[in-house]
Structures are given as structure tokens and as C-alpha cells.
Design a protein around this motif. Sequence first.
Motif, short mmCIF file in Angstrom:
data_model
loop_
_atom_site.label_atom_id
_atom_site.label_comp_id
_atom_site.label_asym_id
_atom_site.label_seq_id
_atom_site.Cartn_x
_atom_site.Cartn_y
_atom_site.Cartn_z
N THR A 210 0.81 -1.22 0.00
CA THR A 210 0.00 0.00 0.00
C THR A 210 0.85 1.28 0.00
OG1 THR A 210 -0.11 -0.27 2.39
CG2 THR A 210 -2.04 -0.98 1.15
N ASP A 211 2.17 1.15 0.05
CA ASP A 211 3.03 2.35 0.08
C ASP A 211 2.90 3.17 -1.20
OD1 ASP A 211 4.04 1.88 2.60
OD2 ASP A 211 5.90 0.93 1.90
N GLU A 212 2.82 4.49 -1.03
CA GLU A 212 2.81 5.38 -2.19
C GLU A 212 4.22 5.44 -2.79
OE1 GLU A 212 0.14 6.79 -3.56
OE2 GLU A 212 -1.24 6.09 -2.01
N ASP A 213 4.30 5.92 -4.03
CA ASP A 213 5.59 5.93 -4.74
C ASP A 213 6.69 6.68 -3.97
OD1 ASP A 213 4.18 4.63 -6.65
OD2 ASP A 213 4.18 6.26 -8.12
N ASP A 214 6.34 7.85 -3.41
CA ASP A 214 7.37 8.63 -2.72
C ASP A 214 7.87 7.90 -1.46
OD1 ASP A 214 4.88 9.02 -1.61
OD2 ASP A 214 5.25 11.08 -0.98
N VAL A 215 6.97 7.15 -0.83
CA VAL A 215 7.38 6.39 0.36
C VAL A 215 8.34 5.26 -0.05
CG1 VAL A 215 6.54 4.96 2.28
CG2 VAL A 215 5.22 6.95 1.54
N ILE A 216 8.02 4.60 -1.16
CA ILE A 216 8.90 3.52 -1.65
C ILE A 216 10.30 4.11 -1.92
CG2 ILE A 216 9.34 1.90 -3.55
CD1 ILE A 216 6.31 1.57 -3.84
N ALA A 217 10.32 5.25 -2.62
CA ALA A 217 11.61 5.86 -2.98
C ALA A 217 12.40 6.22 -1.71
CB ALA A 217 11.37 7.10 -3.85
N LEU A 218 11.70 6.76 -0.72
CA LEU A 218 12.37 7.16 0.52
C LEU A 218 12.92 5.95 1.27
CD1 LEU A 218 12.99 9.58 2.39
CD2 LEU A 218 10.86 9.07 3.60
N LYS A 219 12.13 4.89 1.32
CA LYS A 219 12.57 3.69 2.03
C LYS A 219 13.80 3.06 1.37
CE LYS A 219 8.27 2.28 4.26
NZ LYS A 219 7.13 1.35 4.23
N ILE A 220 13.84 3.08 0.03
CA ILE A 220 15.00 2.52 -0.66
C ILE A 220 16.21 3.44 -0.44
CG2 ILE A 220 15.98 1.95 -2.95
CD1 ILE A 220 14.01 -0.16 -1.79
N LYS A 221 15.95 4.74 -0.47
CA LYS A 221 17.04 5.70 -0.24
C LYS A 221 17.68 5.46 1.14
CE LYS A 221 17.90 10.59 -0.65
NZ LYS A 221 17.27 11.88 -0.41
N LYS A 222 16.82 5.18 2.13
CA LYS A 222 17.30 5.00 3.49
C LYS A 222 17.75 3.57 3.78
CE LYS A 222 14.80 8.60 5.94
NZ LYS A 222 15.52 9.13 7.07
N ALA A 223 17.56 2.67 2.83
CA ALA A 223 17.89 1.26 3.08
C ALA A 223 19.37 1.12 3.45
CB ALA A 223 17.58 0.42 1.84
N LYS A 224 19.63 0.23 4.39
CA LYS A 224 21.02 0.02 4.86
C LYS A 224 21.90 -0.52 3.72
CE LYS A 224 23.64 -2.39 8.38
NZ LYS A 224 23.66 -3.57 9.25
N THR A 225 23.10 0.00 3.62
CA THR A 225 24.06 -0.54 2.64
C THR A 225 25.42 -0.65 3.34
OG1 THR A 225 24.48 1.70 1.88
CG2 THR A 225 22.94 0.40 0.57
N ASP A 226 26.48 -0.77 2.55
CA ASP A 226 27.83 -0.75 3.12
C ASP A 226 28.66 0.21 2.26
OD1 ASP A 226 28.82 -2.20 0.83
OD2 ASP A 226 27.97 -4.01 1.71
#
Length: 333
Positions: A210-226
Motif C-alpha cells: 500500500t506504500d505510495e511511490d514517494d514512500v517507496i523511494a524514501l525507504k530505498i534511499k534509506k535502506a542500509k548498505t555498506d
Amino acid sequence: MSRVFSGIQPTSNLTLGNYLGAIKNWVGLKEGHESSLYCVVDLHALTVPQDPEKLRKQTRETAAAYFACGIDYTNSIVFHQSAVAGHSELSWLLGCLTPLGWLNRMTQFKDKAGKKKDQASLGLYGYPTLMAADILLYKATHVPVGDDQKQHVELARDIAGAFNARYEKEFFPLPEPQILGDATRVMSLRDGTNKMSKSDPSDYSRINLTDEDDVIALKIKKAKTDPESLPSELSGFEGRPEAKNLMTIYAALEGKELSQICTEFGGKPFSEFKPVLSDRIIESLSPVREKMKEFMKDQVELDNILKTGAEKAADIAMKNMHDVRDIMGLLQV
Ligand code: AMP
Ligand code: TRP
């Protein structure tokens, strides 16, 4: 005869994990099988406390997600578990054949009950016998699930075998888990060693359908990486669960091998990959979200579809329950 059965708990918003690990793989699976049943397992949801109004809403929402992802209710039987009484009845009967030792092996119970085992409910402990009942009530042969449910389907198979052995009849077919798709275990965006889950306290750990597009983009932006760049071959994922998870999600959505994605993006920084990934997720999920909204708008129609599904399911269940009662020696007058 071959028959497909699967289900999802209406415990809260469905996630990208449910989509890639389960529902997406159900679409078109009916080919080559006599019938397919997709159930919203609301009785399973009750193994942990639920708000009644929310549970009803989420039951409808889960069904809406099935349809929005492309499950065809004119071709498959879609219904909610509590509408067919046979699930609870068969769960009791099968529970009488299931040794505690088998239930004690279940890793999901250990994870969910944690250290507070004495406070966990009998329902949570007996969850796998209800799941076995779901499958065996319809004599299902193929059970498509994500990797985490394999153990439960194997238990259903053992219980079917125990029933057949006790009553010296080849009554239940032995169901097979089907672990399909290229992302059988989508991991949390916050911690690549944990499964992406509806119940994680952090909403940033998952993408909801149910996430809106901007929420998806933000969550991926904030996703943990290395700090490293993306690996160019599979061996480069050693000790890098987050990189592996994000690239696996992309590969699964693209329908490509993970090694191909390594070739395409190897050496590039996450800052370049993440926007491509979020665009790809949005491309897949935004039509699903919009269709879900459509289905949720017409509640009467949605309820009617579920009611018709439940009637069809009950037809099959009733006949099998009659046979089970007969075999087990229950008087039917
Ligand atoms: P649940 O959300 O636990 O009711 O799971 C419903 C279905 O989705 C099952 O087939 C699970 O194996 C699958 N599933 C749930 N979470 C994930 C995940 N993170 N990755 C892959 N499959 C999943
Ligand atoms: N236990 C499954 C899960 O949490 C859901 C489920 C219940 C199920 N009954 C089932 C899956 C029967 C497949 C078949 O994911």
C-alpha cells in the motif's frame, strides 16, 4: 489429481516479501493443475492478539491484494479460512495424530514464542496442525510458499503420512512445498540478516503493497548498505547481506539471474543503483496498489467474491470431511 493451495495471514499490510515470495508466483500456477485455492488465513492471524475491526479490514485487504496481483477469482477459488468450518474441525482431528515432538521442532514457534514460551497460546503452538488442515482439507498436492514456510508444509506431509499409516489407506496425497521465484527470502531493508516481515516494528524495514511511490523511494534511499561499490560477481556478496538483498529484489522484479545484475551494476556505487531499484519497484507495485484501492472501494462486491469462493471451497471440503469422519470412526447419522 493435482491441486494447488496457499494462504497468507491478514495480520497487517502485505509486503514486497509476500509479493515476490508468494503471490507473484501464484499467478498462472493453475496451468497443469485441476484447481487452485488461495485462502486468506484469518484463523491463523488469531494466534496472536488482533483488533477485531482491523482484522476484518485486513482480511478484505489481503483478498484485494491477491486480485490486484493478478489472481483470477473466476479461475481460482479465493476465500477466507473462517468461512469454511472444516479447517478448524480437521485441525482438531489431525492434532490428535500429531506427536508433540514434531511440533517442538518448528522453528517459527521458537522464534515467535521466544523466551516467553509459557505465555504463548495453544493456538500458536498448534498453528502447524491448522496449516496442515488447510492443505489436506482439499487434498492439495502443491503448496507454493516462501522459504520460511517449507518446514510447515513438510510437517503437513508427515501428518498426511501418519493419517494414511494409522488407517491403512492412501487417503491424503502427500503435499509438496513449492519454493518458487528468484526471491524466496526477501530481507529487511534495515538488516540484511533478518526476513522482511509485516510484524517488524520499523516500517522502514519493509515495502508495503500500500506504500505510495514517494514512500517507496524514501525507504530505498534509506535502506542500509555498506561503503563498498556493488559486486560484479556472486562471490562478492560474502559478508554483504544488504547488497545481496537489494540486488536480489531487482533481479526478481526484472526476471533475471542475480549474476546478470552483478554484471550490469558491478563496480557502481549504491547511490547510482538505488534510484534504478526504487523506480523498478514502483513500476511493479504502483499498479498493484491502485488496483487494491479499486477493490477496496466496493466492499459489497469484494465480500460477494469471497462468499462465492467460500461456497466453492466448502463443496470440496464437505465431501472430504465426510470421508475423514468415516475413516476415523465418527458416527454420522
Ligand atoms: P506471512 O506473511 O507470514 O503470512 O507469509 C505469507 C507468504 O509469504 C508465505 O508463503 C511466506 O513464505 C511468504 N513470505 C513472507 N515474507 C516473506 C519474505 N520476506 N520473503 C519471501 N517470502 C515471504
Ligand atoms: N503459515 C503460512 C504463513 O504464515 C500461511 C498459511 C496458512 C499457509 N495456511 C497455509 C500457506 C497453507 C500455505 C498453505 O506464511
